[in-house]
Design a protein around this motif. Structure first.
Motif, PDB file in Angstrom:
ATOM      1  N   UNK A 137       0.834  -1.198   0.000  1.00 59.52           N
ATOM      2  CA  UNK A 137       0.000   0.000   0.000  1.00 59.52           C
ATOM      3  C   UNK A 137       0.871   1.252   0.000  1.00 59.52           C
ATOM      4  N   UNK A 138       1.929   1.251   0.808  1.00 62.97           N
ATOM      5  CA  UNK A 138       2.851   2.393   0.827  1.00 62.97           C
ATOM      6  C   UNK A 138       3.536   2.558  -0.527  1.00 62.97           C
ATOM      7  N   UNK A 139       3.844   1.448  -1.171  1.00 62.03           N
ATOM      8  CA  UNK A 139       4.508   1.509  -2.478  1.00 62.03           C
ATOM      9  C   UNK A 139       3.616   2.160  -3.529  1.00 62.03           C
ATOM     10  N   UNK A 140       2.357   1.743  -3.611  1.00 56.15           N
ATOM     11  CA  UNK A 140       1.483   2.313  -4.639  1.00 56.15           C
ATOM     12  C   UNK A 140       1.203   3.779  -4.354  1.00 56.15           C
ATOM     13  N   UNK A 141       1.090   4.153  -3.091  1.00 52.69           N
ATOM     14  CA  UNK A 141       0.888   5.564  -2.767  1.00 52.69           C
ATOM     15  C   UNK A 141       2.089   6.395  -3.203  1.00 52.69           C
ATOM     16  N   UNK A 142       3.285   5.909  -2.869  1.00 52.64           N
ATOM     17  CA  UNK A 142       4.500   6.662  -3.201  1.00 52.64           C
ATOM     18  C   UNK A 142       4.674   6.815  -4.703  1.00 52.64           C
ATOM     19  N   UNK A 143       4.483   5.724  -5.441  1.00 54.42           N
ATOM     20  CA  UNK A 143       4.740   5.780  -6.876  1.00 54.42           C
ATOM     21  C   UNK A 143       3.631   6.506  -7.627  1.00 54.42           C
ATOM     22  N   UNK A 144       2.402   6.442  -7.120  1.00 54.39           N
ATOM     23  CA  UNK A 144       1.323   7.219  -7.726  1.00 54.39           C
ATOM     24  C   UNK A 144       1.612   8.711  -7.599  1.00 54.39           C
ATOM     25  N   UNK A 145       2.091   9.119  -6.448  1.00 51.72           N
ATOM     26  CA  UNK A 145       2.413  10.538  -6.245  1.00 51.72           C
ATOM     27  C   UNK A 145       3.545  10.992  -7.155  1.00 51.72           C
ATOM     28  N   UNK A 146       4.393  10.060  -7.581  1.00 50.16           N
ATOM     29  CA  UNK A 146       5.490  10.389  -8.503  1.00 50.16           C
ATOM     30  C   UNK A 146       5.025  10.432  -9.949  1.00 50.16           C
ATOM     31  N   UNK A 147       3.747  10.087 -10.199  1.00 50.76           N
ATOM     32  CA  UNK A 147       3.206  10.177 -11.545  1.00 50.76           C
ATOM     33  C   UNK A 147       3.227   8.899 -12.334  1.00 50.76           C
ATOM     34  N   UNK A 148       3.516   7.735 -11.701  1.00 48.12           N
ATOM     35  CA  UNK A 148       3.500   6.480 -12.431  1.00 48.12           C
ATOM     36  C   UNK A 148       2.067   6.053 -12.737  1.00 48.12           C
ATOM     37  N   UNK A 149       1.887   5.419 -13.881  1.00 45.59           N
ATOM     38  CA  UNK A 149       0.648   4.725 -14.197  1.00 45.59           C
ATOM     39  C   UNK A 149       0.531   3.542 -13.246  1.00 45.59           C
ATOM     40  N   UNK A 150      -0.582   3.442 -12.523  1.00 40.39           N
ATOM     41  CA  UNK A 150      -0.744   2.366 -11.547  1.00 40.39           C
ATOM     42  C   UNK A 150      -2.008   1.572 -11.840  1.00 40.39           C
TER      43      UNK A 150
END
Length: 301
Positions: A137-150
């Motif tokens: 959950x922490x990973x998807x939050x962090x990478x979403x905030x960086x602009x990755x397609x999730x």
């Protein structure tokens, strides 16, 4: 690069002969998704925690053979998770799990993903089993905030969810706001109990629903709706079909339409093409026993 996070496990698949025998096969939704992406020719990395036992070595060998980057894989001496699918006459599968003390659920949040990472896919047991679930959950939050397609695929396994209401709340408020695409099956949708409009309002730019023999449908935040028919095939089983859909979606979307779906660009997405490609790939997987996604050459032409 597309990063796939989540469990790798062993499916003990029933076989016809000898009666009652179970055949160990590599599996796990995220594992199958990473394998499928590699076979489709995508640049892909697997992000997980895998046992150092014999099953774990076999799982990693399968990913290597598909060209999957393993630099984000954590290792541990705990045993590999086991899943026992039960097949219905139509080839659909339900699952029992052996997960206590297994390696994959001890996943910890990794450092920043490689600079070339453009997309992240997560799903299945990794979103449920603690303490690893909180790390994903922490990973998807962090990478979403960086602009990755999730992409999130809940791939619900009810036997693993001790508190369904708590899981539904966590999914809706803790995960969905950080998803660019929600992909789920009709069975997942019924279990979650929500509506497409609710899920879109929570954050995703698109919701993709797989409907078995009826094909796939996508709804977008812009009010668009597209469908693709399933390809008629002789079904061996449906193991890995939904994971192949994940891979096909990410492979297509991580190209020209990635920015638009992630909310960071305006390039249009050719959803009819994306869905048709995913339906074709899933159909080929269904013709084979176990999770055996197709190679790029099989989808050409």
């Amino acid at each position: 690069m597309i990063v796939v996070g989540g469990e790798a496990l062993i499916d003990l698949v029933p076989v016809a002969e000898p009666p009652g025998a179970l055949l160990p096969r590599p599996g796990g939704g995220p594992y199958n998704t990473a394998l499928a992406l590699g076979r489709l020719g995508a640049e892909v990395a697997f992000c997980s925690r895998v046992s150092t036992d014999g099953f774990g070595e076999s799982l990693l060998a399968g990913l290597r053979s598909a060209g999957v980057d393993l630099s984000l894989v954590q290792r541990g001496p705990e045993p590999t998770t086991l899943a026992v699918p039960s097949l219905a006459p139509d080839g659909s599968a339900s699952y029992g799990f052996y997960v206590e003390g297994t390696a994959d659920r001890l996943f910890t949040l990794p450092p920043a993903l490689p600079a070339g990472a453009r997309a992240l896919a997560l799903g299945t047991c990794s979103l449920v089993l603690e303490p690893g679930a909180s790390a994903y959950e922490a990973l998807v939050r962090r990478e979403s905030r960086r602009g990755l397609l999730t992409l999130l695929d809940p791939n619900i396994r009810p036997s693993l969810i001790a508190d369904p209401d708590a899981y539904r709340t966590r999914f809706l408020t803790g995960l969905l706001p950080y998803a660019s695409v929600l992909k789920l099956s009709e069975e997942d949708a019924r279990w979650l109990g929500g509506r497409v409009c609710d899920w879109l309002a929570a954050g995703p730019s698109a919701v993709v629903l797989t409907r078995g023999a009826a094909g796939l449908t996508v709804w977008t935040r812009d009010g668009e709706e597209y469908s693709a028919a399933a390809r008629p095939v002789a079904v061996a089983d449906t193991i890995g079909a939904g994971d192949t859909v994940n891979a096909a979606l990410m492979h297509r979307l991580a190209g020209a339409g990635a920015g638009a779906v992630a909310g960071t660009g305006t390039d249009p997405v050719d959803w009819p093409d994306v869905l048709a490609y995913a339906a074709h790939a899933a159909a080929l997987t269904c013709t084979r026993a176990g999770a055996e996604p197709p190679y790029a050459a099989e989808l050409s032409g």
